[in-house]
Every structure is written in structure tokens, then in C-alpha cells.
Design a protein around this motif. Sequence first.
Motif, PDB file in Angstrom:
ATOM      1  N   ILE A   1       0.354  -1.477  -0.095  1.00  0.00           N
ATOM      2  CA  ILE A   1      -0.061  -0.190  -0.200  1.00  0.00           C
ATOM      3  C   ILE A   1       0.833   1.474   0.245  1.00  0.00           C
ATOM      4  CG2 ILE A   1      -1.564   1.191   1.220  1.00  0.00           C
ATOM      5  CD1 ILE A   1      -3.058  -0.977   2.138  1.00  0.00           C
TER       6      ILE A   1
ATOM      7  N   GLU B   1       5.400   0.994  -3.992  1.00  0.00           N
ATOM      8  CA  GLU B   1       5.497  -0.548  -4.930  1.00  0.00           C
ATOM      9  C   GLU B   1       6.246  -1.848  -4.785  1.00  0.00           C
ATOM     10  OE1 GLU B   1       4.776  -0.879  -9.608  1.00  0.00           O
ATOM     11  OE2 GLU B   1       3.737   1.049  -8.811  1.00  0.00           O
TER      12      GLU B   1
ATOM     13  N   SER C   1      -6.004 -12.724  -4.044  1.00  0.00           N
ATOM     14  CA  SER C   1      -5.587 -12.166  -5.761  1.00  0.00           C
ATOM     15  C   SER C   1      -6.917 -11.974  -6.335  1.00  0.00           C
ATOM     16  CB  SER C   1      -5.595 -13.073  -6.324  1.00  0.00           C
ATOM     17  OG  SER C   1      -3.501 -13.385  -5.895  1.00  0.00           O
TER      18      SER C   1
ATOM     19  N   ILE D   1      -8.642  -8.894  -3.701  1.00  0.00           N
ATOM     20  CA  ILE D   1      -7.589  -7.808  -3.915  1.00  0.00           C
ATOM     21  C   ILE D   1      -8.146  -7.013  -5.008  1.00  0.00           C
ATOM     22  CG2 ILE D   1      -5.510  -6.684  -4.201  1.00  0.00           C
ATOM     23  CD1 ILE D   1      -4.338  -8.323  -2.172  1.00  0.00           C
ATOM     24  N   PHE D   2      -8.565  -8.060  -6.177  1.00  0.00           N
ATOM     25  CA  PHE D   2      -8.623  -7.140  -7.300  1.00  0.00           C
ATOM     26  C   PHE D   2     -10.185  -7.230  -7.488  1.00  0.00           C
ATOM     27  CE2 PHE D   2     -10.676  -8.296 -11.522  1.00  0.00           C
ATOM     28  CZ  PHE D   2      -9.927  -7.312 -11.946  1.00  0.00           C
TER      29      PHE D   2
ATOM     30  N   TYR E   1     -11.247  -5.910  -4.726  1.00  0.00           N
ATOM     31  CA  TYR E   1     -11.560  -4.898  -4.041  1.00  0.00           C
ATOM     32  C   TYR E   1     -11.240  -3.087  -4.673  1.00  0.00           C
ATOM     33  CZ  TYR E   1      -9.744  -1.176  -0.288  1.00  0.00           C
ATOM     34  OH  TYR E   1      -9.662  -0.031   0.408  1.00  0.00           O
ATOM     35  N   GLN E   2     -10.320  -3.412  -5.841  1.00  0.00           N
ATOM     36  CA  GLN E   2      -9.383  -2.101  -6.478  1.00  0.00           C
ATOM     37  C   GLN E   2     -10.611  -2.185  -7.407  1.00  0.00           C
ATOM     38  OE1 GLN E   2      -5.752  -4.081  -7.608  1.00  0.00           O
ATOM     39  NE2 GLN E   2      -5.069  -3.656  -6.554  1.00  0.00           N
ATOM     40  N   VAL E   3     -11.742  -2.669  -7.781  1.00  0.00           N
ATOM     41  CA  VAL E   3     -11.947  -2.385  -8.560  1.00  0.00           C
ATOM     42  C   VAL E   3     -13.301  -2.164  -8.168  1.00  0.00           C
ATOM     43  CG1 VAL E   3     -11.418  -3.062 -10.656  1.00  0.00           C
ATOM     44  CG2 VAL E   3     -13.261  -4.625  -9.265  1.00  0.00           C
ATOM     45  N   ASP E   4     -13.886  -1.619  -6.947  1.00  0.00           N
ATOM     46  CA  ASP E   4     -14.834  -1.383  -6.084  1.00  0.00           C
ATOM     47  C   ASP E   4     -16.144  -2.461  -5.828  1.00  0.00           C
ATOM     48  OD1 ASP E   4     -13.961   0.892  -5.211  1.00  0.00           O
ATOM     49  OD2 ASP E   4     -14.720   2.054  -6.455  1.00  0.00           O
TER      50      ASP E   4
END
Length: 144
Positions: free
Chosen positions: A25, A28, A82, A85-86, A88-91
Motif C-alpha cells: 500500500i 510498490e 488475489s 484484492i482485485f 477491492y481495487q475495482v470497488d
Amino acid sequence: MVQQYVLKFTLIFLFISIILFIISIFIELPGSISGIVTIACAAFVAAIKFVTEQKRIPDKAEKRQLVWGCFLSAFILSTVLSFLIFMYQVDFNFDVVKELINSLLATLPLWILFVSIAISLLIQYCLISYGFGGFAKSRLRQLK
């Protein structure tokens, strides 16, 4: 008996994955390097625990069970983590997911995707196998 070391591997794998996610977070980190570090650390620590507690290396049957158990554990955990997380990243927007998958499949031949996944799984398997094989032997020599 083997199950306790697969459980230890799983807990270590999960702990390191969470720590690396938190670190990523702020900094990188390359995904492939973190994955290799996570698998290697979890396998090596579980192998150290086995050798230290059992005062021997795993026999062939135990090693096979340990390697496959840890491999499946890592595969399942990394897939679930994965995915979470994925998402979460695309809401948690499934329309975005569909678009990304369609875009990926349109630009990348399917065979390249399968080959890259196979290579990744092979590397994971080899790291875990080495952990309970060569690494365990070297750890046993250090104990004597």
C-alpha cells in the motif's frame, strides 16, 4: 502428523501475504517477487519446524504429502486473496471485471495465459519441494 506442518505453512503464507499487502500500500512491490518470497519463506519455515521437531527430514511419502498439501494451500489462498484484492481495487464492480477480462482475452492469446500460469505453478511447486528436500537436509546438518 504432516497436516500440522501444512497448517503451519498455510498460516505463515497467510501472515506474510497480509504483511506484503500492507507494505505494498505504501511501497510498490513487484507481484512476482512478493509471491516467490512468500512461498519460499513459508516453505522454509515449515521445513525448519519439521526438522527441528522431528529431528529428521521427511521421508518420501511425508515429503509428497507436505509438498502437495502446501502447494494446494498456497494455490487456494493466493487465488482467494488475489480475487479479493482485485475486487477491492475495482470497488466490487462486476461490470468492470467483465470489461477487463474481455479486454485481456482480446489482446492476449489464451495459450500465453495458460503457459504463464503453468510456469508460475511450476516455480511454486519447485520452491516448496526444495524447502522440504534440499533445504531440510541442510537444516538437519546444521542441527547435528
